[in-house]
Design an enzyme around this catalytic site. Structure first.
Site, PDB file in Angstrom:
ATOM      1  N   HIS A  39       0.840  -1.207   0.000  1.00  0.00           N
ATOM      2  CA  HIS A  39       0.000   0.000   0.000  1.00  0.00           C
ATOM      3  C   HIS A  39       0.873   1.254   0.000  1.00  0.00           C
ATOM      4  O   HIS A  39       0.574   2.236  -0.658  1.00  0.00           O
ATOM      5  CB  HIS A  39      -0.884   0.040   1.256  1.00  0.00           C
ATOM      6  CG  HIS A  39      -1.828  -1.109   1.404  1.00  0.00           C
ATOM      7  ND1 HIS A  39      -1.685  -2.060   2.389  1.00  0.00           N
ATOM      8  CD2 HIS A  39      -2.941  -1.443   0.726  1.00  0.00           C
ATOM      9  CE1 HIS A  39      -2.673  -2.932   2.300  1.00  0.00           C
ATOM     10  NE2 HIS A  39      -3.456  -2.597   1.294  1.00  0.00           N
ATOM     11  N   GLN A  63     -17.920  -7.261  -0.978  1.00  0.00           N
ATOM     12  CA  GLN A  63     -16.996  -7.969  -1.864  1.00  0.00           C
ATOM     13  C   GLN A  63     -16.475  -9.258  -1.237  1.00  0.00           C
ATOM     14  O   GLN A  63     -15.679  -9.966  -1.847  1.00  0.00           O
ATOM     15  CB  GLN A  63     -15.832  -7.077  -2.296  1.00  0.00           C
ATOM     16  CG  GLN A  63     -14.800  -6.799  -1.219  1.00  0.00           C
ATOM     17  CD  GLN A  63     -13.736  -5.840  -1.710  1.00  0.00           C
ATOM     18  OE1 GLN A  63     -14.008  -4.673  -1.965  1.00  0.00           O
ATOM     19  NE2 GLN A  63     -12.515  -6.325  -1.869  1.00  0.00           N
TER      20      GLN A  63
END
Ligand code: AMP
Length: 290
Positions: A39, A63
């Site tokens: 990230h 999701q």
């Protein structure tokens, strides 16, 4: 300027009004938090290329295809905010599920075809959940650029296609996969691995290397490339292969013969943890070399 931590859509919109009115370039990095060096690379690139950076942190319930995966997904907002402070992020948007989904959704985004294979074949509804939340986040933030990791190759292709098909005015930027020294792709789920799991977990990246080498050496039959990679994985107790595929880079369909650029992608289970990884291989350059 310290990083602003924002929980509501209206507050984020007022925060972004000022940089937008000054025609600053707005960057966005969507994440589910538990930030790691993968990230961080996305955020650092956004920081370099944009005037204003928003990192979104949202463990998106729609999701997840397995409730237990959602339940045990790591949530460490304070630590994530500290990482964002260090990387000079302007805003962290960390909405609650209720803020994002105040009522039952009646509108979703489905990207067809590209989701037929790889993770799409094993995680029903997953990419609908991803495309829908990313579409919502694009409408909330309205960034000029959004940064995604190539580690999630299918997600990257799905988002790029959604943006093209639906004319979202955002540039999608892909960022190469960050790995541990032994090849394991960084993932927030790696923290579920026991020390024993951690050792076998590298099997997937090693199998991808085997496949890549075979292609570089001139093998053009995907079945034979897969056999070589699977022979290595079969040797490893404690790792179960969910899929190992070679697909084209645009439509993500399995190839009958390897040519041009292809993605070799796999998913494995180690203990109760599912790991994915992939490499993009340019096969034509090796054709020319021969
Ligand atoms: P996640 O928080 O897992 O949903 O990931 C947020 C973003 O970070 C996605 O665009 C991922 O593809 C990207 N990402 C996750 N792991 C890595 C990694 N090891 N290297 C580069 N990008 C990554």
């Amino acid at each position: 300027m310290p990083t602003s931590v924002i929980r509501s859509i209206s507050e984020l919109r007022s925060h972004l009004a000022s940089p937008r009115s000054r025609a600053l370039t707005l960057g966005m990095v969507p994440t589910m938090g538990a930030l790691h060096a993968g990230h961080e690379r996305l955020i650092a690139q956004a920081r370099q290329e944009c005037d204003h950076v928003t990192v979104t942190i949202f463990v998106n319930p729609i999701q997840f295809d397995r409730p237990e995966d959602f339940e045990r997904y790591p949530r460490v907002l304070d630590g994530d905010v500290a990482v964002c402070e260090q990387l000079r992020v302007d805003a962290v948007f960390a909405p609650t599920a209720h803020e994002m989904y105040p009522e039952r959704l009646r509108t979703t985004v489905d990207v067809s075809h590209l989701t037929d294979y790889l993770c799409g074949a094993f995680r029903p509804g997953h990419f609908r959940g991803v495309a829908t939340v990313v579409a919502k986040l694009f409408n909330i933030v309205q960034p000029d650029r959004a940064y995604f990791g190539e580690k999630d190759a299918q997600q990257f292709a799905v988002i790029r296609r959604m943006v093209r098909d639906l004319n979202f005015p955002v540039e999608i930027v892909g960022v190469p996969t960050v790995r541990e020294a032994d090849g394991l792709a960084l993932s927030s789920r790696n923290q579920h691995l026991t020390p024993d799991d951690r050792e076998v977990a590298t099997g997937l990246s090693r199998a991808l290397q085997v496949a890549e080498q075979r292609i570089q050496l001139g093998e053009r039959d995907p079945v034979r490339v897969k056999e070589a990679a699977m022979a290595m994985l079969d040797e490893l107790p404690g790792i179960r292969v969910e899929y190992f595929e070679i697909v084209d880079v645009v439509e993500l369909q399995p190839v009958r013969s390897i040519s041009g650029r292809v993605i070799v992608a796999g998913a494995t289970w180690v203990g109760g943890t599912r790991l994915i990884d992939n490499v993009t291989v340019e096969s034509d350059s090796t054709d020319e070399a021969r």
